[in-house]
Design a protein around this motif. Structure first.
Motif, PDB file in Angstrom:
ATOM      1  N   GLY A   1      -4.487  -1.824   7.693  1.00 20.54           N
ATOM      2  CA  GLY A   1      -4.563  -0.740   8.650  1.00 20.54           C
ATOM      3  C   GLY A   1      -3.259  -0.722   9.590  1.00 20.54           C
ATOM      4  O   GLY A   1      -2.739   0.482   9.956  1.00 20.54           O
ATOM      5  N   ASN A   2      -2.821  -1.780   9.782  1.00 19.75           N
ATOM      6  CA  ASN A   2      -1.550  -1.862  10.622  1.00 19.75           C
ATOM      7  C   ASN A   2      -0.397  -1.174   9.743  1.00 19.75           C
ATOM      8  O   ASN A   2       0.404  -0.468  10.316  1.00 19.75           O
ATOM      9  N   ARG A   3      -0.172  -1.669   8.436  1.00 16.90           N
ATOM     10  CA  ARG A   3       0.763  -1.328   7.741  1.00 16.90           C
ATOM     11  C   ARG A   3       0.745   0.557   7.577  1.00 16.90           C
ATOM     12  O   ARG A   3       1.496   0.964   7.481  1.00 16.90           O
ATOM     13  N   ALA A   4      -0.573   0.748   7.370  1.00 16.11           N
ATOM     14  CA  ALA A   4      -0.946   2.351   7.266  1.00 16.11           C
ATOM     15  C   ALA A   4      -0.471   3.230   8.378  1.00 16.11           C
ATOM     16  O   ALA A   4       0.207   4.134   8.152  1.00 16.11           O
ATOM     17  N   LEU A   5      -0.772   2.393   9.557  1.00 21.00           N
ATOM     18  CA  LEU A   5      -0.499   3.186  10.853  1.00 21.00           C
ATOM     19  C   LEU A   5       1.125   3.083  10.938  1.00 21.00           C
ATOM     20  O   LEU A   5       1.686   4.533  11.521  1.00 21.00           O
ATOM     21  N   GLU A   6       1.678   2.007  10.469  1.00 23.34           N
ATOM     22  CA  GLU A   6       3.222   2.140  10.772  1.00 23.34           C
ATOM     23  C   GLU A   6       3.978   3.186   9.786  1.00 23.34           C
ATOM     24  O   GLU A   6       4.733   3.758  10.157  1.00 23.34           O
ATOM     25  N   MET A   7       3.223   3.258   8.498  1.00 23.89           N
ATOM     26  CA  MET A   7       3.837   4.185   7.638  1.00 23.89           C
ATOM     27  C   MET A   7       3.514   5.712   8.200  1.00 23.89           C
ATOM     28  O   MET A   7       4.414   6.586   8.142  1.00 23.89           O
ATOM     29  N   LEU A   8       2.328   5.937   8.733  1.00 26.45           N
ATOM     30  CA  LEU A   8       2.088   7.372   9.110  1.00 26.45           C
ATOM     31  C   LEU A   8       3.021   7.719  10.360  1.00 26.45           C
ATOM     32  O   LEU A   8       3.689   8.569  10.183  1.00 26.45           O
ATOM     33  N   LEU A   9       3.194   6.623  11.187  1.00 28.35           N
ATOM     34  CA  LEU A   9       4.154   6.906  12.318  1.00 28.35           C
ATOM     35  C   LEU A   9       5.778   7.312  11.971  1.00 28.35           C
ATOM     36  O   LEU A   9       6.230   7.904  12.600  1.00 28.35           O
ATOM     37  N   SER A  10       5.966   6.674  10.824  1.00 27.72           N
ATOM     38  CA  SER A  10       7.423   6.937  10.322  1.00 27.72           C
ATOM     39  C   SER A  10       7.408   8.194   9.727  1.00 27.72           C
ATOM     40  O   SER A  10       8.654   8.889   9.257  1.00 27.72           O
ATOM     41  N   THR A  11       6.298   8.532   9.188  1.00 26.35           N
ATOM     42  CA  THR A  11       6.185   9.963   8.449  1.00 26.35           C
ATOM     43  C   THR A  11       5.937  11.180   9.376  1.00 26.35           C
ATOM     44  O   THR A  11       6.745  12.265   8.858  1.00 26.35           O
ATOM     45  N   GLU A  12       5.345  11.016  10.141  1.00 25.68           N
ATOM     46  CA  GLU A  12       5.053  12.176  11.259  1.00 25.68           C
ATOM     47  C   GLU A  12       6.056  12.041  12.389  1.00 25.68           C
ATOM     48  O   GLU A  12       5.677  12.075  13.544  1.00 25.68           O
ATOM     49  N   THR A  13       7.498  12.157  11.998  1.00 23.70           N
ATOM     50  CA  THR A  13       8.400  12.110  12.955  1.00 23.70           C
ATOM     51  C   THR A  13       8.556  13.321  14.009  1.00 23.70           C
ATOM     52  O   THR A  13       9.388  13.067  15.099  1.00 23.70           O
TER      53      THR A  13
ATOM     54  N   GLY B   1      -8.425   3.158   2.336  1.00 27.50           N
ATOM     55  CA  GLY B   1      -8.977   3.507   3.554  1.00 27.50           C
ATOM     56  C   GLY B   1      -8.422   4.914   3.774  1.00 27.50           C
ATOM     57  O   GLY B   1      -7.896   5.601   2.882  1.00 27.50           O
ATOM     58  N   ARG B   2      -8.286   5.409   4.905  1.00 21.61           N
ATOM     59  CA  ARG B   2      -8.066   6.843   5.245  1.00 21.61           C
ATOM     60  C   ARG B   2      -7.304   6.723   6.755  1.00 21.61           C
ATOM     61  O   ARG B   2      -7.661   5.962   7.486  1.00 21.61           O
ATOM     62  N   ILE B   3      -6.389   7.688   6.973  1.00 25.05           N
ATOM     63  CA  ILE B   3      -5.706   7.740   8.228  1.00 25.05           C
ATOM     64  C   ILE B   3      -5.435   9.211   8.356  1.00 25.05           C
ATOM     65  O   ILE B   3      -4.633   9.911   7.413  1.00 25.05           O
TER      66      ILE B   3
ATOM     67  N   ILE C   1       0.749  -1.186  -0.052  1.00 26.11           N
ATOM     68  CA  ILE C   1      -0.004  -0.018   0.123  1.00 26.11           C
ATOM     69  C   ILE C   1       0.784   1.330  -0.181  1.00 26.11           C
ATOM     70  O   ILE C   1       1.917   0.944   0.232  1.00 26.11           O
ATOM     71  N   SER C   2       0.176   2.536  -0.269  1.00 24.48           N
ATOM     72  CA  SER C   2       0.974   3.568  -0.026  1.00 24.48           C
ATOM     73  C   SER C   2       0.048   4.606   0.645  1.00 24.48           C
ATOM     74  O   SER C   2      -1.384   4.294   0.690  1.00 24.48           O
ATOM     75  N   ILE C   3       0.603   5.546   1.379  1.00 22.76           N
ATOM     76  CA  ILE C   3      -0.283   6.573   1.897  1.00 22.76           C
ATOM     77  C   ILE C   3       0.155   7.878   1.256  1.00 22.76           C
ATOM     78  O   ILE C   3       1.514   8.325   1.014  1.00 22.76           O
TER      79      ILE C   3
END
Length: 172
Positions: free
Chosen positions: A104-116, A74-76, A3-5
């Protein structure tokens, strides 16, 4: 599934509107609904533009979760961003057709690594939404408690479950 966000854009409105309509009943089984007016094009478009303005002002970050074909899965979102304090609230929703695939797990993981630059991110879900609880906990969110206030949705009583994620980079 890979996936991508990416941040929400004006051009996303038609596809996002369709995603929300298609998943309305599914989402409303687990979280309070947005009301009938949200699902009219005029109201949806107005809200979409308000989110873009909020994003532009730095008070929110609204991401679409996309599947490999570029379809919305989805959305996050981060809302109530306090840049000075480094805090925000998170919310996410994955479409019914994409459930059980780790998106959902992967999207949250990606967001947490983006919003440092976030020191803490707060989350809440309902007691009936076990999937979201599992996704939050798998990504390091700490269970903070269950609200005393009870709500009734779909003839079922539930409460809100509160979580916090603490960025380890700021714990020194």
């Amino acid at each position: 599934m890979e996936i991508s966000i990416r941040l929400l854009q004006e051009k996303d409105a038609p596809d996002l509107f369709q995603f929300e309509i298609e998943n309305r009943e599914f989402f409303e089984r687990m979280v309070p609904g947005r009301g009938d007016s949200f699902y009219t094009w005029h109201t949806f478009l107005k809200r979409h533009r308000e989110l873009l303005a909020e994003q532009e002002s730095g008070l929110g970050s609204f991401y679409l979760v996309k599947d490999p074909d570029g379809q919305i899965a989805g959305r996050i979102n981060l809302v109530d961003i306090d840049a000075e304090a480094g805090t925000a609230e998170i919310g996410f929703r994955i479409g019914e057709a994409y459930g059980g695939k780790g998106i959902g797990n992967r999207a949250l993981e990606m967001l947490l690594s983006t919003e440092t630059d976030m020191k803490q991110i707060h989350a809440k879900t309902t007691t009936v939404n076990k999937v979201s609880q599992k996704v939050l906990e798998k990504n390091g969110f700490i269970h903070m408690g269950i609200s005393d206030e009870e709500l009734k949705m779909n003839d079922e009583k539930m409460k809100f479950v509160h979580y916090v994620w603490i960025n380890k980079d700021f714990e020194k």
